[in-house]
Design an enzyme around this catalytic site. Structure first.
Site, PDB file in Angstrom:
ATOM      1  N   TYR A 143      -4.489   8.375  -8.725  1.00  0.00           N
ATOM      2  CA  TYR A 143      -5.237   7.462  -9.587  1.00  0.00           C
ATOM      3  C   TYR A 143      -6.425   8.152 -10.263  1.00  0.00           C
ATOM      4  O   TYR A 143      -6.993   7.627 -11.209  1.00  0.00           O
ATOM      5  CB  TYR A 143      -5.751   6.250  -8.797  1.00  0.00           C
ATOM      6  CG  TYR A 143      -4.649   5.331  -8.290  1.00  0.00           C
ATOM      7  CD1 TYR A 143      -3.359   5.421  -8.785  1.00  0.00           C
ATOM      8  CD2 TYR A 143      -4.908   4.378  -7.332  1.00  0.00           C
ATOM      9  CE1 TYR A 143      -2.347   4.595  -8.322  1.00  0.00           C
ATOM     10  CE2 TYR A 143      -3.902   3.533  -6.864  1.00  0.00           C
ATOM     11  CZ  TYR A 143      -2.631   3.655  -7.359  1.00  0.00           C
ATOM     12  OH  TYR A 143      -1.630   2.829  -6.896  1.00  0.00           O
ATOM     13  N   LYS A 194       4.854  11.976   1.596  1.00  0.00           N
ATOM     14  CA  LYS A 194       6.217  12.349   1.208  1.00  0.00           C
ATOM     15  C   LYS A 194       6.299  13.881   1.219  1.00  0.00           C
ATOM     16  O   LYS A 194       6.505  14.526   0.182  1.00  0.00           O
ATOM     17  CB  LYS A 194       6.536  11.810  -0.195  1.00  0.00           C
ATOM     18  CG  LYS A 194       6.742  10.307  -0.242  1.00  0.00           C
ATOM     19  CD  LYS A 194       8.124   9.856   0.206  1.00  0.00           C
ATOM     20  CE  LYS A 194       9.180  10.179  -0.813  1.00  0.00           C
ATOM     21  NZ  LYS A 194      10.532   9.792  -0.330  1.00  0.00           N
ATOM     22  N   ASP A 227       8.590   6.072   2.160  1.00  0.00           N
ATOM     23  CA  ASP A 227       9.681   5.115   1.940  1.00  0.00           C
ATOM     24  C   ASP A 227      10.157   4.532   3.265  1.00  0.00           C
ATOM     25  O   ASP A 227      10.397   3.328   3.393  1.00  0.00           O
ATOM     26  CB  ASP A 227      10.842   5.752   1.152  1.00  0.00           C
ATOM     27  CG  ASP A 227      11.250   7.122   1.681  1.00  0.00           C
ATOM     28  OD1 ASP A 227      10.464   7.737   2.437  1.00  0.00           O
ATOM     29  OD2 ASP A 227      12.348   7.592   1.337  1.00  0.00           O
ATOM     30  N   ASP A 251      -1.997   1.805  -1.344  1.00  0.00           N
ATOM     31  CA  ASP A 251      -2.068   0.643  -2.226  1.00  0.00           C
ATOM     32  C   ASP A 251      -0.849  -0.259  -1.986  1.00  0.00           C
ATOM     33  O   ASP A 251      -0.963  -1.471  -1.776  1.00  0.00           O
ATOM     34  CB  ASP A 251      -2.083   1.155  -3.684  1.00  0.00           C
ATOM     35  CG  ASP A 251      -2.464   0.079  -4.671  1.00  0.00           C
ATOM     36  OD1 ASP A 251      -2.711  -1.058  -4.244  1.00  0.00           O
ATOM     37  OD2 ASP A 251      -2.511   0.374  -5.884  1.00  0.00           O
ATOM     38  N   ASP A 255      -0.580  -3.834   0.709  1.00  0.00           N
ATOM     39  CA  ASP A 255      -0.205  -5.144   0.169  1.00  0.00           C
ATOM     40  C   ASP A 255       1.028  -5.688   0.900  1.00  0.00           C
ATOM     41  O   ASP A 255       1.117  -6.882   1.186  1.00  0.00           O
ATOM     42  CB  ASP A 255       0.102  -5.052  -1.331  1.00  0.00           C
ATOM     43  CG  ASP A 255      -1.127  -5.388  -2.161  1.00  0.00           C
ATOM     44  OD1 ASP A 255      -2.240  -5.346  -1.601  1.00  0.00           O
ATOM     45  OD2 ASP A 255      -0.978  -5.703  -3.355  1.00  0.00           O
TER      46      ASP A 255
END
Ligand code: NAD
Length: 370
Positions: A143, A194, A227, A251, A255
């Protein structure tokens, strides 16, 4: 009685002041009962600050924030300020605070109170008793990485670039918070990246492992690809204690974990920064919900996420775990007694307003104190 804690209270907009009002009543109770002593300042932020000063966060309030032991934040935003230019929008108030205080670690607990297990999108037995903590790196990664942007190529196609970047200190400081938290919980950290396809993930994994070997051998460390972590969160969420991960994966995963618990109105959060030269850590506590303009002023707001954010402040800024437990168990008792605001209402339970919910938490605090 412990030292006086300097708290900056920023109620904000919409339901922010309504849920903050109930939390202030809990804070007053703490003071009256000698549990803790506060020096409280209150300031404007978001739309309320725009209305008064034409900016979402004044320098004076920022200075107050910088000199506080901790900040209690409500919520900002609403349709009234929808046409304000982008860099003056209410939401810039919270972004500027996070940036100026360098709050690099976002703590999002996902706790399911047994009385609310039915509200989860998963089967009750998968989430009853769930208590996990996601630690998300908040100020680095894709970001913020450079280069970034959208360019037009010589052949007329367009190309967009974002850069995932992490340095050793950025990884180590957030991992350290995760290990410290695990020591106070069930002693387990799962680090998520990852590393199979991203070099930033390889570095993340190596640095977290090095830190654990050298300073936290007593904490159990596992690694998981992001994942798989998403899948495991909805398959068997109770396998996790503390998850630490980067900005992007955090992020998404935080959620996802939030929804395991059912309602936005129940979820607190903390954003932590570095320890300063006096040994105290910058920190801001806020519910994860927004200003809920659709219910502002109706008495329907659930104040429990804000009250639980205050409990996090007691635990993580002031090391008052027993006092935080007292608040959290009062919330749990209120739910067990069948009291519900609109957002968590279910058949056969008693619908209460924001202030009635505050009253009920105070009643249970009184009962426990007898
Ligand atoms: P929201 O979280 O305000 O509301 C989403 C839905 O959940 C609404 O239906 C609302 O009524 C309900 N809800 C939220 N909190 C509740 C509570 N405590 N009790 C009962 N019901 C609750 O999200 P939104 O509608 O997308 O955003 C509204 C405004 O809030 C926007 O301006 C947005 O930018 C802002 N916002 C601010 C923050 C923040 O201050 N940190 C965070 C998110 C959104």
């Amino acid at each position: 009685m412990t030292n006086r804690k300097k708290i900056l209270v920023l109620p904000g907009d919409g339901i922010g002041p309504e849920v903050m009002y109930e939390t202030r009543r809990i804070m007053n109770w703490m003071e009256e009962n000698g549990a803790v002593s506060f020096e409280i300042e209150e300031g404007l932020v978001g739309g309320a600050s725009i209305d008064e000063h034409n900016v979402p966060l004044t320098d004076a309030v920022l200075d107050q924030a910088l000199s506080s032991d901790a900040i209690l934040f409500g919520a900002v935003g609403g349709p009234k300020w929808a046409s304000v230019e982008f860099d003056k929008r209410p939401e810039i108030g919270i972004l500027k605070l996070r940036q100026s205080l360098d709050l690099f670690a976002n703590l999002r607990p996902a706790i399911v109170f047994s009385a609310l297990a039915h509200a989860s999108s998963l089967k009750p037995d998968l989430v009853t008793g769930l208590n996990l903590m996601i630690v998300r790196e908040l100020t680095g990664g894709v970001y913020f990485g450079e280069p970034r942007g959208i360019e037009t190529l010589p052949n007329g196609d367009r190309r967009a670039v974002n850069t995932q970047t992490y340095t050793t200190p950025e990884i180590v400081r957030v991992a350290r918070i995760a290990f410290e938290l695990a020591r106070k919980r069930n002693g387990r950290v799962c680090s998520v990246e990852k590393a199979n396809v991203m070099e930033s993930g390889v570095l993340w994994r190596e640095e977290v492992e090095t830190l654990q070997n050298s300073e936290y051998p007593d904490v159990e460390l596992t690694h998981m690809y992001a994942d798989n972590a998403a899948m495991q969160l909805v398959r068997t969420p109770k396998q996790f204690d503390v998850i630490v991960t980067d900005n992007l994966f955090g992020d998404i995963l935080s959620d996802c974990a939030s929804m395991l618990t059912g309602s936005l109105g129940m979820l607190p959060s903390a954003s932590l920064g570095a320890v300063d030269s006096y040994g105290s850590r910058r920190a801001l506590y806020e519910p994860i919900h927004g200003s809920a303009p659709d219910i502002a002023g109706t008495g329907a707001a659930n104040p429990l996420a804000m009250i639980l954010s205050f409990a996090m402040m007691l635990r993580y800024s002031f090391d008052l775990g027993n006092t935080a437990d007292l608040v959290e168990s009062s919330v749990s008792n209120v739910l067990n007694a069948g009291l519900r605001t609109d957002d968590i209402m279910q058949e056969g339970k008693s619908r209460v307003t924001t202030s009635e919910m505050g009253d009920a938490v105070l009643d249970f605090l009184d009962q426990k104190n007898r």
